[in-house]
Design an enzyme around this catalytic site. Structure first.
Site, PDB file in Angstrom:
ATOM      1  N   HIS A  69      29.532  44.245   5.396  1.00 51.37           N
ATOM      2  CA  HIS A  69      28.767  45.489   5.362  1.00 51.37           C
ATOM      3  C   HIS A  69      27.283  45.213   5.620  1.00 51.37           C
ATOM      4  O   HIS A  69      26.734  44.194   5.204  1.00 51.37           O
ATOM      5  CB  HIS A  69      28.968  46.250   4.054  1.00 51.37           C
ATOM      6  CG  HIS A  69      28.572  45.520   2.807  1.00 51.37           C
ATOM      7  ND1 HIS A  69      27.279  45.491   2.343  1.00 51.37           N
ATOM      8  CD2 HIS A  69      29.303  44.807   1.909  1.00 51.37           C
ATOM      9  CE1 HIS A  69      27.231  44.797   1.209  1.00 51.37           C
ATOM     10  NE2 HIS A  69      28.437  44.368   0.925  1.00 51.37           N
ATOM     11  N   ASP A  71      24.769  47.298   4.711  1.00 51.21           N
ATOM     12  CA  ASP A  71      23.851  47.906   3.761  1.00 51.21           C
ATOM     13  C   ASP A  71      23.593  47.029   2.557  1.00 51.21           C
ATOM     14  O   ASP A  71      24.360  46.124   2.214  1.00 51.21           O
ATOM     15  CB  ASP A  71      24.352  49.277   3.313  1.00 51.21           C
ATOM     16  CG  ASP A  71      25.691  49.222   2.587  1.00 51.21           C
ATOM     17  OD1 ASP A  71      26.572  48.460   3.031  1.00 51.21           O
ATOM     18  OD2 ASP A  71      25.863  49.944   1.583  1.00 51.21           O
ATOM     19  N   ASP A  95      24.372  39.408  -1.055  1.00 52.35           N
ATOM     20  CA  ASP A  95      25.308  40.524  -0.877  1.00 52.35           C
ATOM     21  C   ASP A  95      24.771  41.510   0.145  1.00 52.35           C
ATOM     22  O   ASP A  95      24.126  42.482  -0.218  1.00 52.35           O
ATOM     23  CB  ASP A  95      25.521  41.209  -2.229  1.00 52.35           C
ATOM     24  CG  ASP A  95      26.606  42.251  -2.198  1.00 52.35           C
ATOM     25  OD1 ASP A  95      27.384  42.275  -1.230  1.00 52.35           O
ATOM     26  OD2 ASP A  95      26.671  43.065  -3.131  1.00 52.35           O
ATOM     27  N   GLU A 130      28.681  50.525   2.109  1.00 54.44           N
ATOM     28  CA  GLU A 130      29.655  49.917   1.193  1.00 54.44           C
ATOM     29  C   GLU A 130      29.185  49.996  -0.251  1.00 54.44           C
ATOM     30  O   GLU A 130      30.002  50.026  -1.172  1.00 54.44           O
ATOM     31  CB  GLU A 130      29.896  48.458   1.596  1.00 54.44           C
ATOM     32  CG  GLU A 130      31.040  47.785   0.862  1.00 54.44           C
ATOM     33  CD  GLU A 130      30.626  47.099  -0.447  1.00 54.44           C
ATOM     34  OE1 GLU A 130      31.518  46.699  -1.224  1.00 54.44           O
ATOM     35  OE2 GLU A 130      29.402  46.970  -0.714  1.00 54.44           O
ATOM     36  N   GLU A 131      27.865  50.035  -0.445  1.00 54.39           N
ATOM     37  CA  GLU A 131      27.311  49.941  -1.796  1.00 54.39           C
ATOM     38  C   GLU A 131      27.228  51.280  -2.522  1.00 54.39           C
ATOM     39  O   GLU A 131      26.695  51.350  -3.626  1.00 54.39           O
ATOM     40  CB  GLU A 131      25.900  49.324  -1.744  1.00 54.39           C
ATOM     41  CG  GLU A 131      25.842  47.902  -1.190  1.00 54.39           C
ATOM     42  CD  GLU A 131      26.393  46.860  -2.152  1.00 54.39           C
ATOM     43  OE1 GLU A 131      26.969  47.250  -3.192  1.00 54.39           O
ATOM     44  OE2 GLU A 131      26.252  45.666  -1.861  1.00 54.39           O
ATOM     45  N   GLU A 159      32.167  38.749   1.866  1.00 51.13           N
ATOM     46  CA  GLU A 159      31.537  39.115   0.601  1.00 51.13           C
ATOM     47  C   GLU A 159      31.100  37.840  -0.123  1.00 51.13           C
ATOM     48  O   GLU A 159      31.648  36.757   0.115  1.00 51.13           O
ATOM     49  CB  GLU A 159      32.528  39.880  -0.278  1.00 51.13           C
ATOM     50  CG  GLU A 159      32.825  41.290   0.168  1.00 51.13           C
ATOM     51  CD  GLU A 159      31.741  42.278  -0.245  1.00 51.13           C
ATOM     52  OE1 GLU A 159      30.788  41.871  -0.947  1.00 51.13           O
ATOM     53  OE2 GLU A 159      31.840  43.447   0.152  1.00 51.13           O
ATOM     54  N   HIS A 333      22.668  42.166  -6.246  1.00 55.18           N
ATOM     55  CA  HIS A 333      21.968  43.335  -6.781  1.00 55.18           C
ATOM     56  C   HIS A 333      20.843  42.974  -7.749  1.00 55.18           C
ATOM     57  O   HIS A 333      20.263  43.872  -8.368  1.00 55.18           O
ATOM     58  CB  HIS A 333      22.928  44.306  -7.470  1.00 55.18           C
ATOM     59  CG  HIS A 333      24.053  44.758  -6.605  1.00 55.18           C
ATOM     60  ND1 HIS A 333      25.019  45.643  -7.052  1.00 55.18           N
ATOM     61  CD2 HIS A 333      24.400  44.476  -5.321  1.00 55.18           C
ATOM     62  CE1 HIS A 333      25.893  45.869  -6.087  1.00 55.18           C
ATOM     63  NE2 HIS A 333      25.534  45.170  -5.014  1.00 55.18           N
TER      64      HIS A 333
END
Length: 359
Positions: A69, A71, A95, A130-131, A159, A333
């Site tokens: 992903h 984003d 991530d 995705e997030e 991932e 994150h």
């Protein structure tokens, strides 16, 4: 923005990270990815919204799909990227922009040989959102609009796994538990019934919950049932007449959402709850020949994936899928998110050897 795919993977990771791409704002990065892939030649490049899909068509007997992903979560004063002591810091480094960069590097490396070094045909999938809520997920949209773009014998999601093979994923659901009360003036509290206080038995039940551990295909999945948010209250002088507790259940993939919800209802019997969100997990699928071949090629013992990833979408399509990427899931994150530079290079090397080696 321009991405130079000829530079080393670490430098490319920095370039990707330094293009802000919070969920819903991936267009600039998607444009750069599309332009870079189209410039390689030998690839069919398609786009749907801010999802970019590239694929070889060499007539190989098998096809491997690499997915990642574009984003990131919101920036937390952690851009631009910086390198300190063998680590690359910045929003999305783990991530999963390092994984995105590795995917791009592999596309460039094999393009220089016109794909002649590939043992498999390869599909690269870069997708958006995705997030955030599942209904916005770009891979979900691709499944609905272009299912044929995703055909493969094996899907590998880059991932963050810290270089381990993480098999399957947990399922997840959230319920909202509503605890009623009776409103009154706080100076005459005995005339009311405090809904927040009445939530105490629920919290005690969750606090004493015994988690289940399940072993599937040699992978150990630990479950969790937790209160993740609580809200209630009207004003500083009012006894609240309602309290809501959001409860998240992360369950092993031997259960589906229906079974998981039944378990939550049984566990929280006596309380009123409503399902807010859910997603089935994915079984490890390690007995599938393509998955077993990847495990053998990497030489690492698979472990369970804690959390939900889009391997579940591929599993639902009947495509074996595994998580394998250079980032560290424990750093995802975070404000101080980083990726170990040596893991970026190692992931590129492992995947290059797998894709280029005849089985």
């Amino acid at each position: 923005m321009h991405l130079d795919l000829s530079v080393p993977a670490t430098e490319l990771t920095r370039a990707v990270v330094d293009i802000p791409s919070e969920s819903g704002a991936e267009a600039v990065l998607a444009d750069a990815v599309e332009e870079a892939l189209a410039g390689l030649g030998g690839l069919r490049v398609d786009r749907d919204g801010d999802a970019v899909v590239a694929r070889t068509d060499l007539g190989r007997a098998t096809r491997v799909l690499l997915a990642g992903h574009l984003d990131t979560v919101p920036i937390a004063d952690n851009l631009p990227s910086r390198v300190v002591g063998g680590r690359l810091y910045g929003c999305g480094t783990s991530d999963m922009q390092a994984g995105v960069a590795v995917m791009l590097r592999l596309a460039a490396v094999f393009a220089t040989s016109a794909g002649s070094g590939l043992a498999h045909d390869v599909t690269w999938v870069f997708y958006d959102n995705e997030e955030v809520d599942a209904v916005r997920n770009g891979l979900r949209r691709l499944v609905a609009n272009h299912r044929d773009w995703l055909d493969a014998d094996l899907a590998l999601l880059l991932e963050p796994t810290a270089g381990e093979i993480e098999a399957g994923c947990q399922g997840t659901l959230r319920v909202v538990v509503t605890v009623p009360g009776h409103r009154a003036h706080s100076a005459r509290a005995w005339l009311g019934e405090n809904a927040i206080h009445r939530a105490a038995p629920l919290l005690e039940r969750l606090g004493s919950y015994r988690t289940r551990t399940v072993v599937i295909d040699g992978c150990t999945y630990r479950e969790g049932l937790n209160a993740v948010r609580i809200s209630g209250g009207v004003a500083g002088n009012i006894i609240p007449d309602a309290c809501e507790v959001v409860v998240n259940y992360r369950f092993a993939p031997d259960r589906d959402v229906s079974q998981a919800l039944d378990h939550v209802r049984e566990t929280l019997d006596g309380f009123t709850l409503e399902l807010a969100d859910s997603a089935d997990g994915a079984l490890p699928g390690l007995t599938a020949p393509a998955a077993a071949a990847f495990v053998q090629a990497v030489g690492r013992k698979p472990v369970a994936k804690y959390g939900w990833t889009d391997v579940a979408r591929f599993a639902a399509l009947g495509i074996p899928a595994l998580n394998y990427g250079p980032g560290d899931p424990n750093l995802a994150h975070t404000r101080d998110e980083y990726v170990e530079i040596e893991r970026i290079d190692a992931a590129e090397d492992v995947l290059h050897r797998y894709l280029a080696t005849e089985k």
